[in-house]
Design a protein around this motif. Structure first.
Motif, PDB file in Angstrom:
ATOM      1  N   GLY B 130       8.258  27.048  75.128  1.00  0.00           N
ATOM      2  CA  GLY B 130       9.695  27.296  75.062  1.00  0.00           C
ATOM      3  C   GLY B 130      10.474  26.222  75.792  1.00  0.00           C
ATOM      4  O   GLY B 130      11.524  25.759  75.330  1.00  0.00           O
ATOM      5  N   MET B 131       9.960  25.798  76.938  1.00  0.00           N
ATOM      6  CA  MET B 131      10.628  24.730  77.691  1.00  0.00           C
ATOM      7  C   MET B 131      10.657  23.436  76.893  1.00  0.00           C
ATOM      8  O   MET B 131      11.673  22.739  76.845  1.00  0.00           O
ATOM      9  CB  MET B 131       9.869  24.482  78.997  1.00  0.00           C
ATOM     10  N   GLU B 132       9.516  23.134  76.277  1.00  0.00           N
ATOM     11  CA  GLU B 132       9.465  21.905  75.459  1.00  0.00           C
ATOM     12  C   GLU B 132      10.525  21.953  74.371  1.00  0.00           C
ATOM     13  O   GLU B 132      11.191  20.958  74.107  1.00  0.00           O
ATOM     14  CB  GLU B 132       8.081  21.770  74.819  1.00  0.00           C
ATOM     15  N   MET B 133      10.661  23.123  73.758  1.00  0.00           N
ATOM     16  CA  MET B 133      11.651  23.232  72.679  1.00  0.00           C
ATOM     17  C   MET B 133      13.078  23.222  73.210  1.00  0.00           C
ATOM     18  O   MET B 133      14.020  23.005  72.460  1.00  0.00           O
ATOM     19  CB  MET B 133      11.398  24.496  71.853  1.00  0.00           C
ATOM     20  N   MET B 134      13.249  23.495  74.517  1.00  0.00           N
ATOM     21  CA  MET B 134      14.585  23.365  75.109  1.00  0.00           C
ATOM     22  C   MET B 134      14.791  21.951  75.658  1.00  0.00           C
ATOM     23  O   MET B 134      15.707  21.705  76.452  1.00  0.00           O
ATOM     24  CB  MET B 134      14.751  24.380  76.246  1.00  0.00           C
ATOM     25  N   ALA B 135      13.881  21.045  75.259  1.00  0.00           N
ATOM     26  CA  ALA B 135      13.949  19.646  75.689  1.00  0.00           C
ATOM     27  C   ALA B 135      13.769  19.494  77.194  1.00  0.00           C
ATOM     28  O   ALA B 135      14.338  18.606  77.814  1.00  0.00           O
ATOM     29  CB  ALA B 135      15.252  18.987  75.227  1.00  0.00           C
ATOM     30  N   VAL B 136      13.019  20.415  77.783  1.00  0.00           N
ATOM     31  CA  VAL B 136      12.705  20.307  79.214  1.00  0.00           C
ATOM     32  C   VAL B 136      11.208  20.041  79.313  1.00  0.00           C
ATOM     33  O   VAL B 136      10.410  20.827  78.791  1.00  0.00           O
ATOM     34  CB  VAL B 136      13.068  21.612  79.952  1.00  0.00           C
ATOM     35  N   ASP B 137      10.860  18.936  79.967  1.00  0.00           N
ATOM     36  CA  ASP B 137       9.442  18.581  80.074  1.00  0.00           C
ATOM     37  C   ASP B 137       8.764  19.500  81.102  1.00  0.00           C
ATOM     38  O   ASP B 137       9.093  19.445  82.288  1.00  0.00           O
ATOM     39  CB  ASP B 137       9.341  17.110  80.524  1.00  0.00           C
ATOM     40  N   PRO B 138       7.812  20.351  80.662  1.00  0.00           N
ATOM     41  CA  PRO B 138       7.192  21.270  81.615  1.00  0.00           C
ATOM     42  C   PRO B 138       6.403  20.559  82.716  1.00  0.00           C
ATOM     43  O   PRO B 138       6.239  21.095  83.811  1.00  0.00           O
ATOM     44  CB  PRO B 138       6.267  22.136  80.746  1.00  0.00           C
ATOM     45  N   ARG B 141       9.156  19.672  85.203  1.00  0.00           N
ATOM     46  CA  ARG B 141       9.892  20.824  85.743  1.00  0.00           C
ATOM     47  C   ARG B 141       8.985  21.832  86.452  1.00  0.00           C
ATOM     48  O   ARG B 141       9.384  22.452  87.433  1.00  0.00           O
ATOM     49  CB  ARG B 141      10.633  21.517  84.589  1.00  0.00           C
TER      50      ARG B 141
END
Lengths: 290, 260
Positions: B130-138, B141
């Motif tokens: 989900g984070m990846e799809m929110m353009a947040v690199d897990p 982060r």
């Protein structure tokens, strides 16, 4: 695009891709093939997803519907074929460009995928805090607006483990629209929901599509709910597109695959039994554990 | 025989593939630390979770290890009439060996397993996806702040373990067995070398913190996203961390104290 090409000439290739797209298509899947091990999930399929429309991908479990969303989102790589989103070839983008594209793509996961160490408010605020430098007061306003849109403004202090399945998906939907994306991909939004939650989600998806003009891609095997709001439906089975058209066209389709899926027949082109050797031979085989 | 060779080949291939993934993961994690530095809040939260919450187990374990050392040391040293060097023995044992090693083993068991389970469950519940799809690199982060927190907490926890252990040794040695308190502390001060003992102990704990955090986070990130997969990953974290810590301890000890 012209302005950006002046600054980024290497993006010219995506502009060329764009020209090849049907004018009204936001997402274009061309000749896609994808396998997991020896299992062919997609075999040379092509799909188009029109702007501001709700397009549904339907089909029995295990036909790779969720995989298709992950391919569109760039989380998986195809063996063959191309996937373009808003003119960008997803799998040829740099990591930075892909992340920039994802900021304009929302995705609603089947599980909701809410961050369990944050309450509802912080979950919805998460993408805003990560990608914008807005002051907290403005983030609060935006979060409350998104929560109001899904009818859960009053649940802002709850933790994810205090939410019902339907509430969790609505919160996840609020989070998915936090950055005002151009499209949303819904992964099995109705699965496991009670009729009231289903009705609420159907209403929300349709409203977001109509009011915000969002392009929506729904992956689902809930025939009635999906057919009620979809503008166009693709039916997938065994790696191929076995039917496509408006809900009415799908309903009247003469394809055995489509009819089996739409009517929920236990047996048909999609067999009830998983491939196995002859039943009697199997029962008479002794000395084997399995 | 052929089957055995096939099995051996497959296992070797799997192991090297995993090592490659782990190395790539480490590179991404270390690079991701740069994006953690401007956000100290992320680091502090993880230092609390990884470090502060390990405080109790480290303190109590350190105290008891020190008390046992005081007891055992007194019985051996008193045979030679050297019980006044008890402070040196306790402190050297703790600072050089037991502090870094035991605290690292406890860290792997307490914080490492928690990190693996947390990351593994985040993967199983699609939070990382989900984070990846929110353009947040897990990695940036989620993983890098935890890695940095583990890496920084370990030497502090090892220092705490040794300090409390030395006090435990003093309670038993001086308080219960009658070793002169002044001799306990002064011998320790005179004999312990800052570079050879303390710095080398700190280096060990930094290495152990690095390895234990890496293993814990990688096992979680690489876990099969099912309840059984996460359970196995947690077990592997504790086992692999223990082997790595003890193996590295031998190598580091040989390198640091080999010429003594």
């Amino acid at each position: 695009m012209e302005n950006s090409l002046l600054n980024f000439p290497h993006l010219a290739i995506y502009a060329m891709d764009n020209s090849a797209l049907p004018q009204n298509s936001l997402v274009s899947v061309k000749n896609l093939s994808f396998s997991r091990g020896n299992n062919k999930i997609f075999d040379d399929i092509s799909l188009e997803f029109e702007r501001s429309k709700i397009t549904a991908i339907m089909g029995p479990s295990g036909t790779g519907k969720t995989t298709l969303l992950k391919l569109i989102g760039g989380q998986l790589f195809p063996e063959l074929g191309t996937i373009s989103v808003d003119g960008n070839n997803v799998h040829r983008l740099s990591r930075t460009d892909l992340y920039n594209l994802r900021k304009r793509m929302g995705m609603l996961f089947q599980s909701g995928a809410l961050l369990t160490d944050m309450n509802v408010f912080d979950n919805v605020a998460f993408p805003l805090r990560e990608h914008t430098h807005l002051p907290e007061s403005m983030i609060r306003t935006l979060v409350l607006m998104k929560l109001q849109a899904v009818g859960l403004r009053g649940a802002r202090k709850l933790m994810p483990n205090e939410l019902s399945g339907g509430m969790a998906r609505r919160i996840a939907l609020a989070r998915a629209i936090a950055l005002d994306p151009m499209m949303i991909m819904y992964d099995e939004p109705f699965t496991g929901q009670d009729p009231i939650s289903k009705g609420a989600l159907v209403h929300l998806i349709k409203s977001l599509n109509t009011i915000l003009g969002l392009t929506s891609i729904i992956v689902s095997h809930d025939v009635q709910e999906t057919a009620a709001i979809a503008d166009y439906i693709y039916v997938l089975s065994e790696g191929k597109v076995v039917g496509q058209g408006t809900p009415k066209e799908i309903e009247q389709s003469e394809s055995d695959w489509v009819q089996q899926f739409m009517t929920g027949a236990a047996d048909g082109p999609a067999h009830f039994h998983y491939p196995a050797k002859d039943y009697v031979d199997d029962l008479l085989s002794t000395g084997k554990r399995y | 025989m052929i089957e055995f060779l096939q099995h051996l080949g497959k296992s070797t291939h799997t192991s090297f593939t995993k090592l490659g993934r782990a190395t790539y993961f480490l590179l991404q994690t270390v690079t991701g630390i740069l994006s953690v530095l401007p956000r100290p809040g992320l680091l502090l939260k993880q230092m609390y979770s990884v470090g502060v919450l390990s405080f109790l187990i480290i303190t109590i374990s350190g105290l008891f290890v020190g008390m046992v050392l005081g007891l055992q040391g007194y019985y051996i040293l008193s045979d030679f009439g050297a019980e006044e060097t008890l402070g040196v023995m306790v402190a050297a044992s703790l600072v050089r060996e037991l502090g870094p090693v035991v605290s690292a083993l406890l860290f792997a068991g307490r914080a490492g397993s928690a990190l693996t389970a947390e990351i593994g469950l985040m993967k199983a519940t699609e939070q990382l996806s989900g984070m990846e799809m929110m353009a947040v690199d897990p990695i940036k982060r989620i993983i890098s702040p935890r890695f940095l927190a583990g890496f920084l907490s370990m030497p502090l926890l090892a220092g705490l373990f040794s300090a409390v252990g030395i006090i435990g040794g003093q309670i038993v040695g001086s308080g219960l067995l009658g070793v002169d308190e002044g001799a306990y502390w002064s011998q320790m001060q005179a004999k312990l070398d800052f570079q050879d003992d303390i710095i080398n102990g700190v280096i060990k704990s930094i290495v152990f913190g690095f390895v234990a955090s890496w293993i814990a986070l990688f096992e979680g990130y690489d876990a099969i996203p099912t309840s059984e997969g996460v359970s196995r990953a947690t077990t592997r974290t504790v086992v692999n961390s223990a082997f790595s810590i003890l193996g590295l301890d031998f190598i580091l000890t040989a390198l640091m104290f080999g010429d003594d």
